[in-house]
Design a protein around this motif. Structure first.
Motif, PDB file in Angstrom:
ATOM      1  N   ALA A 126       0.829  -1.248   0.084  1.00 55.44           N
ATOM      2  CA  ALA A 126      -0.115   0.117   0.078  1.00 55.44           C
ATOM      3  C   ALA A 126       0.977   1.244  -0.036  1.00 55.44           C
ATOM      4  CB  ALA A 126      -1.032  -0.021   1.105  1.00 55.44           C
ATOM      5  N   GLY A 127       0.479   2.045  -0.977  1.00 58.40           N
ATOM      6  CA  GLY A 127       1.301   3.296  -1.274  1.00 58.40           C
ATOM      7  C   GLY A 127       0.503   4.374  -1.282  1.00 58.40           C
ATOM      8  N   ASN A 128       1.046   5.588  -1.806  1.00 58.15           N
ATOM      9  CA  ASN A 128       0.127   6.959  -1.865  1.00 58.15           C
ATOM     10  C   ASN A 128      -0.632   6.707  -3.351  1.00 58.15           C
ATOM     11  OD1 ASN A 128       0.510   9.208   0.079  1.00 58.15           O
ATOM     12  ND2 ASN A 128       2.231   7.995   0.037  1.00 58.15           N
ATOM     13  N   SER A 129       0.215   6.309  -4.336  1.00 57.22           N
ATOM     14  CA  SER A 129      -0.515   6.060  -5.629  1.00 57.22           C
ATOM     15  C   SER A 129      -1.543   4.972  -5.805  1.00 57.22           C
ATOM     16  CB  SER A 129       0.650   5.739  -6.678  1.00 57.22           C
ATOM     17  OG  SER A 129       1.484   6.919  -6.680  1.00 57.22           O
ATOM     18  N   LYS A 130      -1.371   3.948  -5.221  1.00 55.98           N
ATOM     19  CA  LYS A 130      -2.252   2.823  -4.860  1.00 55.98           C
ATOM     20  C   LYS A 130      -1.942   1.686  -3.938  1.00 55.98           C
ATOM     21  CE  LYS A 130       0.599  -0.521  -8.231  1.00 55.98           C
ATOM     22  NZ  LYS A 130       1.952   0.746  -8.074  1.00 55.98           N
ATOM     23  N   GLY A 158      -3.177   3.821   0.565  1.00 57.61           N
ATOM     24  CA  GLY A 158      -3.322   3.062   1.589  1.00 57.61           C
ATOM     25  C   GLY A 158      -2.330   3.569   2.674  1.00 57.61           C
ATOM     26  N   ASP A 159      -2.002   4.791   2.551  1.00 58.95           N
ATOM     27  CA  ASP A 159      -1.038   5.557   3.518  1.00 58.95           C
ATOM     28  C   ASP A 159      -2.048   6.266   4.698  1.00 58.95           C
ATOM     29  OD1 ASP A 159       0.790   7.161   5.035  1.00 58.95           O
ATOM     30  OD2 ASP A 159       1.989   7.750   3.069  1.00 58.95           O
ATOM     31  N   ILE A 160      -1.928   5.860   6.015  1.00 56.72           N
ATOM     32  CA  ILE A 160      -2.531   6.492   6.846  1.00 56.72           C
ATOM     33  C   ILE A 160      -2.172   8.110   7.124  1.00 56.72           C
ATOM     34  CG2 ILE A 160      -3.397   4.508   8.046  1.00 56.72           C
ATOM     35  CD1 ILE A 160      -0.892   4.973  10.207  1.00 56.72           C
ATOM     36  N   TYR A 161      -0.689   8.560   6.501  1.00 55.75           N
ATOM     37  CA  TYR A 161      -0.427   9.731   6.488  1.00 55.75           C
ATOM     38  C   TYR A 161      -0.987  10.557   5.371  1.00 55.75           C
ATOM     39  CZ  TYR A 161       2.562   8.928  10.658  1.00 55.75           C
ATOM     40  OH  TYR A 161       2.841   8.573  11.876  1.00 55.75           O
ATOM     41  N   GLY A 162      -1.092   9.863   4.133  1.00 55.87           N
ATOM     42  CA  GLY A 162      -1.262  10.480   2.851  1.00 55.87           C
ATOM     43  C   GLY A 162      -2.763  10.754   2.515  1.00 55.87           C
ATOM     44  N   ALA A 163      -3.483   9.547   3.168  1.00 56.60           N
ATOM     45  CA  ALA A 163      -4.924   9.565   2.521  1.00 56.60           C
ATOM     46  C   ALA A 163      -5.659  10.987   3.378  1.00 56.60           C
ATOM     47  CB  ALA A 163      -5.538   8.258   3.229  1.00 56.60           C
ATOM     48  N   PRO A 164      -6.855  11.284   2.724  1.00 52.58           N
ATOM     49  CA  PRO A 164      -7.645  12.384   3.619  1.00 52.58           C
ATOM     50  C   PRO A 164      -7.829  12.152   5.175  1.00 52.58           C
ATOM     51  CG  PRO A 164      -8.615  11.451   1.532  1.00 52.58           C
ATOM     52  CD  PRO A 164      -7.528  10.612   1.897  1.00 52.58           C
ATOM     53  N   THR A 165      -8.022  10.723   5.450  1.00 51.74           N
ATOM     54  CA  THR A 165      -8.081  10.447   6.977  1.00 51.74           C
ATOM     55  C   THR A 165      -7.287   9.015   7.207  1.00 51.74           C
ATOM     56  OG1 THR A 165     -10.180   9.156   6.802  1.00 51.74           O
ATOM     57  CG2 THR A 165     -10.229  11.618   7.069  1.00 51.74           C
ATOM     58  N   PRO A 166      -7.019   8.462   8.223  1.00 54.31           N
ATOM     59  CA  PRO A 166      -6.615   7.223   8.436  1.00 54.31           C
ATOM     60  C   PRO A 166      -7.564   5.986   7.960  1.00 54.31           C
ATOM     61  CG  PRO A 166      -5.931   8.400  10.402  1.00 54.31           C
ATOM     62  CD  PRO A 166      -6.876   9.393   9.399  1.00 54.31           C
ATOM     63  N   GLU A 167      -8.812   6.498   8.306  1.00 57.02           N
ATOM     64  CA  GLU A 167      -9.726   5.574   7.951  1.00 57.02           C
ATOM     65  C   GLU A 167     -10.133   5.215   6.576  1.00 57.02           C
ATOM     66  OE1 GLU A 167     -10.370   6.962  11.982  1.00 57.02           O
ATOM     67  OE2 GLU A 167     -10.122   8.241   9.957  1.00 57.02           O
ATOM     68  N   ASN A 168      -9.755   6.328   5.842  1.00 54.97           N
ATOM     69  CA  ASN A 168     -10.048   6.137   4.068  1.00 54.97           C
ATOM     70  C   ASN A 168      -8.676   5.140   3.822  1.00 54.97           C
ATOM     71  OD1 ASN A 168     -10.686   9.631   4.301  1.00 54.97           O
ATOM     72  ND2 ASN A 168     -12.093   7.934   3.389  1.00 54.97           N
TER      73      ASN A 168
END
Length: 349
Positions: A19-23, A44-54
């Motif tokens: 899981a990365g930022n692109s996919k 799938g990055d909990i720092y990079g997604a809008p929220t960790p839940e996303n």
């Protein structure tokens, strides 16, 4: 399409997640390495997604797609390796452990959660010993030593690298040149053409304005423009590319020292992966390889044809009891994984 599962539905399955930022990419295989399911989703990055839940939702969506394709449920999985961008501190690992336990109460205990930098390690040496240097949207560096020691860069890295680093340094160079505080550069014309902006001022406005600013994907989309400008000989772009290669090599040296690889007296496998380093004729990769021996004595570079998610799957197999330390068996498993991967476009960034 993935080949139909050839073993019985009750056969033990192994699950690898990258899981990365692109996919986010997921593969499911049998113990022989035959890939019987694949899934793909977003960040799938909990720092990079809008929220960790996303981020959690994206990872679970890809896992569900892969298991559905395999015609199995999570109870069939005896080994799972989650290699996730954003697993940088112990609390990040705990966050994911909690999320996985809540989502998959029936998952066997054979699972591990590590930073995505570890995903590509077994793409070089199936035993999983060595250093992984990934240059994609960002950079990830991880290593496993001969005694099982682990180290990954995470937030310890103090330089922007990968496509993000190339873009940020290019934007800085263009802005400083426009202010008369740095040399003029061909990057100005190249970036204005790439983004369709009339002036450097207009580009800076778009990158930084409060509303309607450039997205992360738009910002990093110029990485290939930066490397192409360097390849054409622009001195400013050349310096940016050289600095990127040197940064990556220096952090790889830290990884070698922290895991005992620098003291092993043996060749050290260094796996290169990610769109920036794997691009044909990548000047960043060329610079990295040129200086790597200075920082990692005995380095044996390996530019794998396997995607990092395949390395995550090999981690799941190795940690799940498949003896990848046996060279003959490991070669057979890697060959089976390679031959049953989904089409290249499925895993493209």
């Amino acid at each position: 399409m993935i080949r139909a599962q050839t073993e019985s539905p009750a056969a033990a399955l192994y699950l690898g997640v990258d899981a990365g930022n692109s996919k986010t990419a997921v593969l499911v295989s049998t113990a022989s390495g035959e890939v019987v399911g694949a899934g793909r989703s977003g960040c799938g990055d909990i720092y990079g997604a809008p929220t960790p839940e996303n981020a959690v939702a994206e990872v679970f969506a890809a896992v569900r797609e892969a298991l559905d394709q395999a015609g199995a449920d999570i109870q069939a999985v005896v080994g799972a390796a989650f290699r996730l961008a954003g697993v940088d501190w112990p609390e990040d690992q705990r966050y994911w452990d909690t999320a996985l336990t809540r989502q998959y109460p029936g998952m066997p205990a054979g699972r591990s959660v590590l930073n995505d930098g570890y995903a590509a390690l077994r793409c070089g040496d199936p035993s999983g010993v060595g250093i992984s240097v990934t240059g994609g949207t960002a950079a990830a560096i991880a290593a496993r030593g001969p005694g099982g020691e682990l180290w990954d860069m995470g937030w310890r890295g103090q330089h922007a690298m990968g496509a993000t680093g190339l873009a940020d340094e290019a934007f800085r160079a263009v802005s400083l040149a426009e202010l008369g505080l740095a040399p003029q550069t061909a990057l100005t014309e190249a970036l204005l053409a790439h983004y369709g902006k009339p002036t450097a001022e207009a580009l800076t406005h778009w990158l930084t304005r409060r509303e309607g600013r450039a997205s992360s994907r738009e910002r990093t989309s110029c990485a290939r423009v930066v490397t192409a400008t360097a390849a054409a000989g622009d001195p400013v772009a050349v310096d940016i590319v050289r600095a990127q290669g040197h940064h990556l090599a220096r952090y790889a040296g830290v990884a070698a020292r922290r895991t005992g690889l620098a003291r092993s007296g043996r060749p050290v496998t260094v796996v290169l992966s990610g769109s920036v380093l794997m691009a044909e004729g990548s000047p960043v990769a060329e610079e990295l390889l040129a200086v790597l021996p200075t920082h990692v004595p005995g380095a044996v570079p390996h530019r794998s044809s396997l995607p990092p998610v395949a390395g995550a799957l090999l981690d799941a197999l190795g940690e799940g009891g498949v003896m990848l330390t046996d060279p003959v068996l490991a070669d057979a498993v890697v060959e089976r994984v390679t031959g049953t991967l989904p089409p290249r476009e499925f895993l493209a960034t």
